[in-house]
Each structure stands twice: as structure tokens, then as C-alpha cells.
Design a protein around this motif. Sequence first.
Motif, mmCIF file in Angstrom:
data_model
loop_
_atom_site.group_PDB
_atom_site.id
_atom_site.type_symbol
_atom_site.label_atom_id
_atom_site.label_comp_id
_atom_site.label_asym_id
_atom_site.label_seq_id
_atom_site.Cartn_x
_atom_site.Cartn_y
_atom_site.Cartn_z
ATOM 1 N N PRO A 28 0.819 -1.208 0.000
ATOM 2 C CA PRO A 28 0.000 0.000 0.000
ATOM 3 C C PRO A 28 0.855 1.261 0.000
ATOM 4 N N LEU A 29 0.384 2.278 -0.709
ATOM 5 C CA LEU A 29 1.056 3.572 -0.745
ATOM 6 C C LEU A 29 0.259 4.599 0.051
ATOM 7 N N GLN A 30 -0.790 4.120 0.759
ATOM 8 C CA GLN A 30 -1.611 4.991 1.595
ATOM 9 C C GLN A 30 -2.070 4.148 2.787
ATOM 10 N N ASP A 31 -2.702 4.766 3.795
ATOM 11 C CA ASP A 31 -3.129 4.016 4.985
ATOM 12 C C ASP A 31 -4.012 2.843 4.591
ATOM 13 N N PHE A 32 -4.920 3.092 3.670
ATOM 14 C CA PHE A 32 -5.813 2.045 3.179
ATOM 15 C C PHE A 32 -6.323 2.427 1.814
ATOM 16 N N CYS A 33 -6.853 1.421 1.121
ATOM 17 C CA CYS A 33 -7.469 1.646 -0.194
ATOM 18 C C CYS A 33 -8.680 0.734 -0.209
ATOM 19 N N VAL A 34 -9.725 1.152 0.471
ATOM 20 C CA VAL A 34 -10.934 0.328 0.588
ATOM 21 C C VAL A 34 -11.529 0.120 -0.799
ATOM 22 N N ALA A 35 -11.771 -1.129 -1.153
ATOM 23 C CA ALA A 35 -12.235 -1.451 -2.499
ATOM 24 C C ALA A 35 -13.580 -0.812 -2.802
ATOM 25 N N ASP A 36 -13.655 -0.126 -3.936
ATOM 26 C CA ASP A 36 -14.945 0.321 -4.451
ATOM 27 C C ASP A 36 -15.369 -0.756 -5.440
ATOM 28 N N LEU A 37 -16.224 -1.695 -4.966
ATOM 29 C CA LEU A 37 -16.566 -2.870 -5.768
ATOM 30 C C LEU A 37 -17.443 -2.513 -6.972
ATOM 31 N N GLN A 38 -17.951 -1.263 -7.000
ATOM 32 C CA GLN A 38 -18.829 -0.839 -8.093
ATOM 33 C C GLN A 38 -18.071 -0.167 -9.234
ATOM 34 N N LYS A 39 -16.890 0.413 -8.928
ATOM 35 C CA LYS A 39 -16.161 1.170 -9.956
ATOM 36 C C LYS A 39 -15.783 0.277 -11.124
ATOM 37 N N PRO A 40 -15.979 0.771 -12.362
ATOM 38 C CA PRO A 40 -15.682 -0.069 -13.520
ATOM 39 C C PRO A 40 -14.186 -0.136 -13.851
ATOM 40 N N VAL A 41 -13.353 0.633 -13.148
ATOM 41 C CA VAL A 41 -11.914 0.642 -13.440
ATOM 42 C C VAL A 41 -11.317 -0.721 -13.065
ATOM 43 N N LEU A 42 -10.579 -1.324 -14.003
ATOM 44 C CA LEU A 42 -9.948 -2.606 -13.719
ATOM 45 C C LEU A 42 -8.457 -2.396 -13.483
ATOM 46 N N VAL A 43 -8.017 -2.663 -12.247
ATOM 47 C CA VAL A 43 -6.599 -2.599 -11.916
ATOM 48 C C VAL A 43 -6.228 -3.920 -11.272
ATOM 49 N N ASN A 44 -4.983 -4.059 -10.790
ATOM 50 C CA ASN A 44 -4.575 -5.287 -10.114
ATOM 51 C C ASN A 44 -5.113 -5.231 -8.686
ATOM 52 N N GLY A 45 -6.367 -5.605 -8.498
ATOM 53 C CA GLY A 45 -7.083 -5.401 -7.247
ATOM 54 C C GLY A 45 -8.290 -4.541 -7.590
#
Length: 218
Positions: A28-45
Motif C-alpha cells: 500500500p502507498l496509503q493508509d488504506f485503499c478500501v475497495a470500491d466494488l462498483q467502480k468499472p476501473v480494472l486494476v490489479n485489485g
Amino acid sequence: MAARILLLAALVISITCSDIAFAFDPSPLQDFCVADLQKPVLVNGYACKDPKLVKAEDFYFSGLNREGNTSNPFGSIATRITVTQVPGFNTLGISIARADFAPGGVNPPHFHPRATEILTVLKGTLEAGFVTSNPENRLFTKVLRPGDLFVAPKGMIHFQKNIGRGKAVALASLGSQNPGVVTVPNTVFGSHPRISTDILAKAFQVDQFRIQQIQKNF
Ligand SMILES: *[C@@H]1O[C@H](CO)[C@@H](O)[C@H](O)[C@H]1NC(C)=O
């Protein structure tokens, strides 16, 4: 000349180090990155939710105290809690599962393509084991009682059996937000469509009728 050797050494070290970093869930590059399961962006995670909208519930799950239903041919069931259930797991490289076993129940040979596992027994007695890769295919096994743990290294085929008189419960801690699971009998004999029986007959050194019999179970 000395400078060139130094440069080469630095290059080798940096390539080796970056390989290590990329072999696991990203740091992680921040405290957290809570998943936005709705966002259409596809990344590694998953893409991160706006931190202002993050709630305590994003890091929370309730229900691992509930016993899984082991009424199936294996006599065991895994309740997996991954990033899908806990969006807060996103980018942190962790997840968890509860495993329930009826007496004599087996968690069949399987592996996690993306995670090492620590299995901790909470109740009952389990025989746990894993097999190393070719050509050694060495089997490591251990009998586990409450408070005992056993490691299944990433990608290694492993299994458990309840060898006690009563039910057994274990917690599996996994080193990926999405460890994945490949159950050997189901994937080999229950694929869609089926792997040709002549291929499996040759692979398992039995006749095709025997393979068809096994395939019927999956
Ligand atoms: C457990 O699963 C079996 C088979 O699917 C089902 O018949 C049974 O009702 C379930 N038991 C409970 C307590 O949910």
C-alpha cells in the motif's frame, strides 16, 4: 572498469528486488485503499473508495462464529472471507477463511495460486499436509490440535482430514486479498467441458472406464 562493475551490480540488485516486490500483493502507498466494488476501473485489485466515504464497516465482518454446513460428499466446508466480503482487505495482501469438518471429513487436495496459508486449529484434531513441487514431491504432514498451526506455502497442494471423534474447526489466514482456490479433483475430473477421458486415462495410468466413473462424481 570498477564503476561499470558497480553499476552492473546495482542493476542486478534492483532487478532482483523488484521481482520480489511484484511477486506479492502490491504494498500500500496509503493508509488504506478500501475497495470500491462498483467502480468499472480494472486494476490489479480494486480501485480505492474516496477515503472520506470510508466507514468502520469497510474493515469489518461478522459471522465467522457460525458453523459451516458440512453435509456434502467431502464432509468439510470452507467459508472464505476475501476482499469481496471485506473491501478493506484491498491492497493489504490478507484474507481469512473458516474451515469446518464433520468427523472423518476431508478438505481435498487443493492449492491457492496467490497465497501462502497458515492453518490454525481451534477445535478437534486434524491431519494436515502439503506436497512439494516436482521432482521431489515430498509430503510434509502433521497432526494438529487446538492452538497448533501448519503452513501451506503458496501454490503447494495441501489437504486436511478430521481424524478426531467430534467436529473440527480451523481458521486459515491467507497472504492475499484474493487467494483463489484450485481443488484438484474438481478441476481435473469436473471441468467444463470435460478433459478427454483418454488424456486422463494416460495421466492416471488407468483405463477410460475408470476415469468415466470418477468423472460422474463431479
Ligand atoms: C445442510 O446442507 C444439506 C445439503 O445441501 C441440506 O439438506 C441441509 O438442510 C443443510 N442443513 C442446514 C442446517 O442448513
